[in-house]
Design a protein around this motif. Structure first.
Motif, PDB file in Angstrom:
ATOM      1  N   PHE A 167       0.971  -1.274   0.027  1.00 22.42           N
ATOM      2  CA  PHE A 167       0.031   0.050   0.098  1.00 22.42           C
ATOM      3  C   PHE A 167       0.756   1.347  -0.010  1.00 22.42           C
ATOM      4  N   ALA A 168       2.165   1.015   0.816  1.00 19.25           N
ATOM      5  CA  ALA A 168       2.836   2.095   0.768  1.00 19.25           C
ATOM      6  C   ALA A 168       3.407   2.704  -0.529  1.00 19.25           C
ATOM      7  N   THR A 169       3.812   1.692  -1.302  1.00 18.24           N
ATOM      8  CA  THR A 169       3.757   2.097  -2.461  1.00 18.24           C
ATOM      9  C   THR A 169       2.592   1.935  -3.573  1.00 18.24           C
ATOM     10  N   TYR A 170       1.754   1.160  -3.299  1.00 13.27           N
ATOM     11  CA  TYR A 170       1.422   1.757  -5.150  1.00 13.27           C
ATOM     12  C   TYR A 170      -0.119   2.551  -4.652  1.00 13.27           C
ATOM     13  N   GLY A 171      -0.172   2.102  -3.220  1.00 16.85           N
ATOM     14  CA  GLY A 171      -1.636   2.853  -3.207  1.00 16.85           C
ATOM     15  C   GLY A 171      -2.456   1.812  -3.241  1.00 16.85           C
ATOM     16  N   ASP A 172      -3.692   2.149  -2.848  1.00 20.79           N
ATOM     17  CA  ASP A 172      -4.817   1.937  -2.955  1.00 20.79           C
ATOM     18  C   ASP A 172      -5.594   1.655  -4.496  1.00 20.79           C
ATOM     19  N   VAL A 173      -4.764   0.188  -4.879  1.00 16.53           N
ATOM     20  CA  VAL A 173      -5.340  -0.297  -6.266  1.00 16.53           C
ATOM     21  C   VAL A 173      -6.369  -1.052  -6.227  1.00 16.53           C
ATOM     22  N   SER A 174      -7.444  -0.935  -5.397  1.00 14.99           N
ATOM     23  CA  SER A 174      -8.513  -1.242  -5.450  1.00 14.99           C
ATOM     24  C   SER A 174      -9.549  -0.641  -6.389  1.00 14.99           C
ATOM     25  N   ILE A 175      -9.385   0.413  -6.609  1.00 12.97           N
ATOM     26  CA  ILE A 175      -9.774   1.553  -7.295  1.00 12.97           C
ATOM     27  C   ILE A 175      -9.565   1.503  -9.278  1.00 12.97           C
ATOM     28  N   LEU A 176      -8.559   0.808  -9.331  1.00 14.95           N
ATOM     29  CA  LEU A 176      -8.502   0.794 -10.881  1.00 14.95           C
ATOM     30  C   LEU A 176      -9.577  -0.572 -11.124  1.00 14.95           C
ATOM     31  N   ASP A 177     -10.234  -0.880 -12.308  1.00 11.84           N
ATOM     32  CA  ASP A 177     -11.489  -2.337 -12.767  1.00 11.84           C
ATOM     33  C   ASP A 177      -9.895  -2.827 -12.619  1.00 11.84           C
ATOM     34  N   THR A 178     -10.866  -4.363 -12.998  1.00 14.27           N
ATOM     35  CA  THR A 178      -9.975  -5.365 -13.253  1.00 14.27           C
ATOM     36  C   THR A 178      -9.448  -6.187 -14.614  1.00 14.27           C
ATOM     37  N   PRO A 179      -9.451  -5.324 -15.417  1.00 12.11           N
ATOM     38  CA  PRO A 179      -8.177  -5.693 -16.996  1.00 12.11           C
ATOM     39  C   PRO A 179      -7.499  -5.580 -16.431  1.00 12.11           C
ATOM     40  N   THR A 180      -7.496  -3.491 -15.804  1.00  8.83           N
ATOM     41  CA  THR A 180      -5.921  -2.663 -15.311  1.00  8.83           C
ATOM     42  C   THR A 180      -5.384  -3.330 -14.791  1.00  8.83           C
ATOM     43  N   PHE A 181      -6.188  -4.286 -13.046  1.00  7.15           N
ATOM     44  CA  PHE A 181      -5.581  -4.688 -11.928  1.00  7.15           C
ATOM     45  C   PHE A 181      -4.833  -5.869 -13.001  1.00  7.15           C
ATOM     46  N   ILE A 214      -8.066   5.393 -19.397  1.00  7.61           N
ATOM     47  CA  ILE A 214      -8.742   4.762 -18.083  1.00  7.61           C
ATOM     48  C   ILE A 214      -8.851   5.918 -17.574  1.00  7.61           C
ATOM     49  N   ARG A 215      -9.853   6.139 -17.104  1.00  6.37           N
ATOM     50  CA  ARG A 215     -10.564   6.635 -15.903  1.00  6.37           C
ATOM     51  C   ARG A 215     -10.726   6.222 -14.742  1.00  6.37           C
ATOM     52  N   VAL A 216     -10.464   6.953 -13.572  1.00  4.85           N
ATOM     53  CA  VAL A 216     -10.342   6.186 -12.396  1.00  4.85           C
ATOM     54  C   VAL A 216     -10.659   7.364 -10.921  1.00  4.85           C
ATOM     55  N   ASP A 217     -11.608   6.824 -10.372  1.00  2.00           N
ATOM     56  CA  ASP A 217     -12.222   8.026  -9.521  1.00  2.00           C
ATOM     57  C   ASP A 217     -11.184   7.936  -8.667  1.00  2.00           C
ATOM     58  N   ILE A 218     -10.473   8.054  -7.411  1.00  2.00           N
ATOM     59  CA  ILE A 218     -10.355   8.326  -6.376  1.00  2.00           C
ATOM     60  C   ILE A 218     -10.799   8.764  -4.951  1.00  2.00           C
ATOM     61  N   GLU A 219     -11.679   9.616  -5.631  1.00  2.00           N
ATOM     62  CA  GLU A 219     -13.085  10.015  -4.498  1.00  2.00           C
ATOM     63  C   GLU A 219     -13.895  10.821  -4.462  1.00  2.00           C
ATOM     64  N   GLU A 220     -14.689  11.126  -4.086  1.00  2.00           N
ATOM     65  CA  GLU A 220     -15.886  11.428  -4.785  1.00  2.00           C
ATOM     66  C   GLU A 220     -15.643  12.581  -5.633  1.00  2.00           C
ATOM     67  N   GLY A 221     -15.975  13.449  -6.611  1.00  2.00           N
ATOM     68  CA  GLY A 221     -16.019  14.386  -7.660  1.00  2.00           C
ATOM     69  C   GLY A 221     -14.143  14.261  -8.277  1.00  2.00           C
ATOM     70  N   LYS A 222     -13.315  13.485  -8.257  1.00  2.00           N
ATOM     71  CA  LYS A 222     -11.473  13.419  -7.997  1.00  2.00           C
ATOM     72  C   LYS A 222     -11.454  12.439  -9.395  1.00  2.00           C
ATOM     73  N   MET A 223     -11.514  12.478 -10.691  1.00  2.00           N
ATOM     74  CA  MET A 223     -11.245  11.873 -11.248  1.00  2.00           C
ATOM     75  C   MET A 223      -9.557  11.521 -11.968  1.00  2.00           C
ATOM     76  N   LEU A 224      -8.737  10.737 -12.022  1.00  2.00           N
ATOM     77  CA  LEU A 224      -7.919  10.479 -12.788  1.00  2.00           C
ATOM     78  C   LEU A 224      -7.742  10.258 -14.229  1.00  2.00           C
ATOM     79  N   VAL A 225      -7.685  10.733 -15.014  1.00  2.00           N
ATOM     80  CA  VAL A 225      -7.563   9.315 -16.424  1.00  2.00           C
ATOM     81  C   VAL A 225      -6.195   9.362 -16.504  1.00  2.00           C
ATOM     82  N   ILE A 226      -5.926   8.277 -17.015  1.00  2.00           N
ATOM     83  CA  ILE A 226      -4.722   7.851 -17.324  1.00  2.00           C
ATOM     84  C   ILE A 226      -4.362   7.310 -18.706  1.00  2.00           C
ATOM     85  N   LYS A 227      -3.572   7.736 -19.325  1.00  2.00           N
ATOM     86  CA  LYS A 227      -2.951   6.861 -21.097  1.00  2.00           C
ATOM     87  C   LYS A 227      -1.844   6.540 -20.653  1.00  2.00           C
TER      88      LYS A 227
END
Ligand code: 3PY
Ligand code: ZN
Length: 631
Positions: free
Chosen positions: A562-576, A586-599
């Motif tokens: 967790f210290a290295t990679y953080g909360d990976v449970s928020i990733l979709d399963t194919p990406t995990f 992909i788009r990842v909701d890291i918390e209510e109203g906060k999204m990361l767009v990762i390419k």
């Protein structure tokens, strides 16, 4: 962070500080900057893209068809269900209600035993969360959702890198109408060994507070002494103690008299006296043949005044017929799974049982259209977990010979594969039966089934037959679990241990004859809390303390991850499981109203030091991650 620095400072810990401590200790103001969540996730994706997920054969991410989500009902109002009955009328009120039902009640096992038995327990929380609200809306007549416990607890930390307590609490928040059920291995809690009594009590108390209503308690040797602490703890928490008799052998076969009908009737009476609210017939391997189901349920109905809940596996292909015969005999509740995660080593299909009982007065109250929609969802999700399929794709009545529990089948196969014994699977399953007989025909369910599985693998791997064990005797280095079993550390088997084998395996040491929990020193939760405060970058919870108590190494490895990679449970399963393909976004909701767009832009050729640069765009800005290529 500042407070953390203060309370962890050696002078503060030793009590060697004065009121000027903060002013005179400048290092308190040195903070390790927290790495942002985006960077941590990028590291995980980069690592998985380059090196693959640990249990998978590394390959490009396949393209999965879009998931068919069940429709949401028009009304946002959630229909009330069994949870409201328990909360308003208490355990006795709920038991009274069960007895009044004419239709058979169902427990849906999709979120626990079904994937434990089919997919080596690898179902991720996110795939459950995405469908829990429609499930709660569409299946309000379920008796319960079995969704926690058994192997799901350690597998969550160990392989899925997620927190099982968070899974429980998140699902609970969105399904407040259906009872939540877990599988508790008596004195082994959700582990594979005996724990001190105070650990069992604290675990039950926390599980109840986090959302569990029905505790299915069992002992892996049907030893009542191994269950009494759990039964009392569940009763004290105001929840339902569902106590199991584990079914083994064959009551229809008079040549196998160890576990005959009388044995089960006596056990059921003892279970009733011990304070059970419900009696479970736990047929963990699917050995209960239809006629045996009819006779067993009829006899138990006469012997005890408890509702009866049947749990079985469909490995033989006779599951629906056995359920139907149990229903004829008056069973109150049966375990089934949603069709696309049912059958084979999982539970019989709810959807099929619904049709099997068409025209019968006890047909379960189910909205079959909703069940079909849910089945479509799980069919699409199941494709993500293809690598964990146990490969039992057809009915296998050989289960009646080897007697391997459904929950163990896919895991043992996975273990055999990792030892290079995949092609010798037939030998492993034959040996499983031989080991059972050598051990005196024992009840086989976690952890006793693991003992039999470990011994079978050990014998196949080392090319040993039964006579070799007696011939080579004490010179053999037996698996740990086998030694523990013969020293009485997981309890006492019915009619005792085979003496000669016990002597060889214990190499002269004396076995325990009492309850292990009586001798184990109570866990010191305050001390554990302090140890963890030094390891966790956040306040320590009672859930953390319990996880560490049960699985110290697994828990600390997860904390490091967790210290290295953080909360990976928020990733979709194919990406995990696969990382990203080049140019995939992909788009990842890291918390209510906060999204990361990762390419993912590109993965560069390896550098001389064996690392690769992985180029991303994170919310439109270029980011570079360096990863070690482990190939
Ligand atoms: C478990 O203990 O995990 C089981 O599923 C036993 O049947
Ligand atoms: Zn099971």
């Amino acid at each position: 962070l500042f407070l953390n620095n203060v309370v962890n400072h050696p002078d503060f810990l030793s009590g060697n500080y004065f009121t000027t401590f903060i002013d005179t200790t400048p290092e308190l103001f040195i903070f390790t900057p927290p790495q942002d969540r985006g960077t941590k996730l990028l590291k995980y994706i980069a690592d998985t893209t380059v090196n693959g997920y640990e249990d998978f054969t590394k390959r490009l991410k396949p393209s999965f068809p879009p998931v068919r989500f069940p429709s949401m009902p028009e009304s946002p109002l959630l229909p009330s269900g069994t949870k409201q009955i328990l909360d308003s009328q208490g355990p006795d009120g709920l038991v009274g209600w069960i007895k009044q039902q004419r239709e058979v009640l169902l427990t849906d096992t999709t979120l626990r035993d079904a994937h434990q038995s089919l997919l080596a327990t690898r179902m991720r929380t996110q795939d459950m969360i995405n469908v829990i609200s429609p499930t709660a809306h569409k299946l309000p007549n379920l008796f319960s959702l079995e969704m926690w416990g058994g192997a799901t607890f350690d597998v969550a930390y160990r392989f899925l890198k997620e927190d099982p307590w968070r899974r429980l609490e998140a699902l609970r928040a969105q399904a407040p109408n259906i009872l939540f059920q877990m599988l508790l291995r008596g004195a082994n809690a959700v582990g594979y060994t005996s724990y001190p009594d105070n650990v069992i009590r604290a675990f039950v108390e926390q599980a109840a507070a986090s959302g569990i209503d029905v505790f299915r308690i069992f002992d892996s040797l049907n030893w009542l002494s191994g269950m009494t602490v759990s039964i009392d703890a569940v009763r004290n928490s105001g929840k339902i103690a569902e106590v199991s008799l584990c079914y083994s052998g064959d009551i229809l076969d008079s040549s196998r008299s160890k576990y005959d009908l009388k044995y089960y009737i006596n056990l059921a009476k003892e279970i009733e006296k011990a304070g059970a609210h419900i009696l479970a017939i736990k047929d963990m391997a699917g050995l209960l043949k239809p006629e045996a189901a009819y006779r067993l349920v009829s006899s138990l109905k006469e012997a005890v005044d408890l509702p009866i809940h049947l749990h079985m596996h469909d490995t033989s292909g006779n599951g629906i017929y056995a359920c139907a015969r149990a229903i004829e005999a008056g069973v109150d509740i049966v375990d089934t799974a949603i069709s696309s995660l049912a059958g084979a080593s999982s539970q019989p299909s709810s959807n099929s049982l619904y049709y099997a009982l068409q025209g019968h007065p006890r047909q379960p109250k189910l909205d079959i259209r909703s069940m079909n929609e849910l089945s479509h969802y799980w069919e699409d999700i199941r494709a993500y977990y293809k690598d964990f399929e146990g490969s039992l794709a057809y009915p296998n009545p050989e289960i009646y010979q080897h007697e391997m529990p459904g929950g163990q089948y896919s895991n043992l196969k996975q273990q055999a594969k990792s030892l290079g014994l995949e092609s010798q699977w037939d030998r492993v399953s034959d040996m499983y039966r031989k080991v059972n007989d050598m051990f005196g025909d024992i009840i086989k369910v976690t952890p006793s089934s693991k003992v039999v599985g470990d011994m079978a693998l050990f014998m196949v791997e080392n090319n040993l037959e039964e006579e070799d064990i007696y011939r080579l005797g004490t010179s053999l280095d037996f698996p740990n679990s086998v030694v523990e079993f013969f020293s009485g550390q997981i309890g006492q088997p019915y009619q005792g241990f085979p003496q000669e084998l016990q002597r060889i395996i214990l190499k002269g040491r004396q076995p325990l004859t009492t309850r292990p929990g009586e001798l184990l020193e109570a866990a010191n939760f305050d001390e554990i809390q302090e140890t963890l405060a030094n390891n966790l970058p956040r306040p320590v919870t009672q859930c953390d303390v319990l996880a560490y108590t049960l699985y110290p190494k697994v828990f600390l490895d997860w904390v490091d991850f967790f210290a290295t990679y953080g909360d990976v449970s928020i990733l979709d399963t194919p990406t995990f499981f696969y990382g990203l393909n080049s140019k995939e976004e992909i788009r990842v909701d890291i918390e209510e109203g906060k999204m990361l767009v990762i390419k993912l832009i590109s993965v560069e050729e390896p550098l001389p030091d064996g690392t690769r640069i992985v180029n991303f765009e994170l919310n439109g800005l270029p980011r570079e991650i360096v990863v070690k290529d482990k190939s």
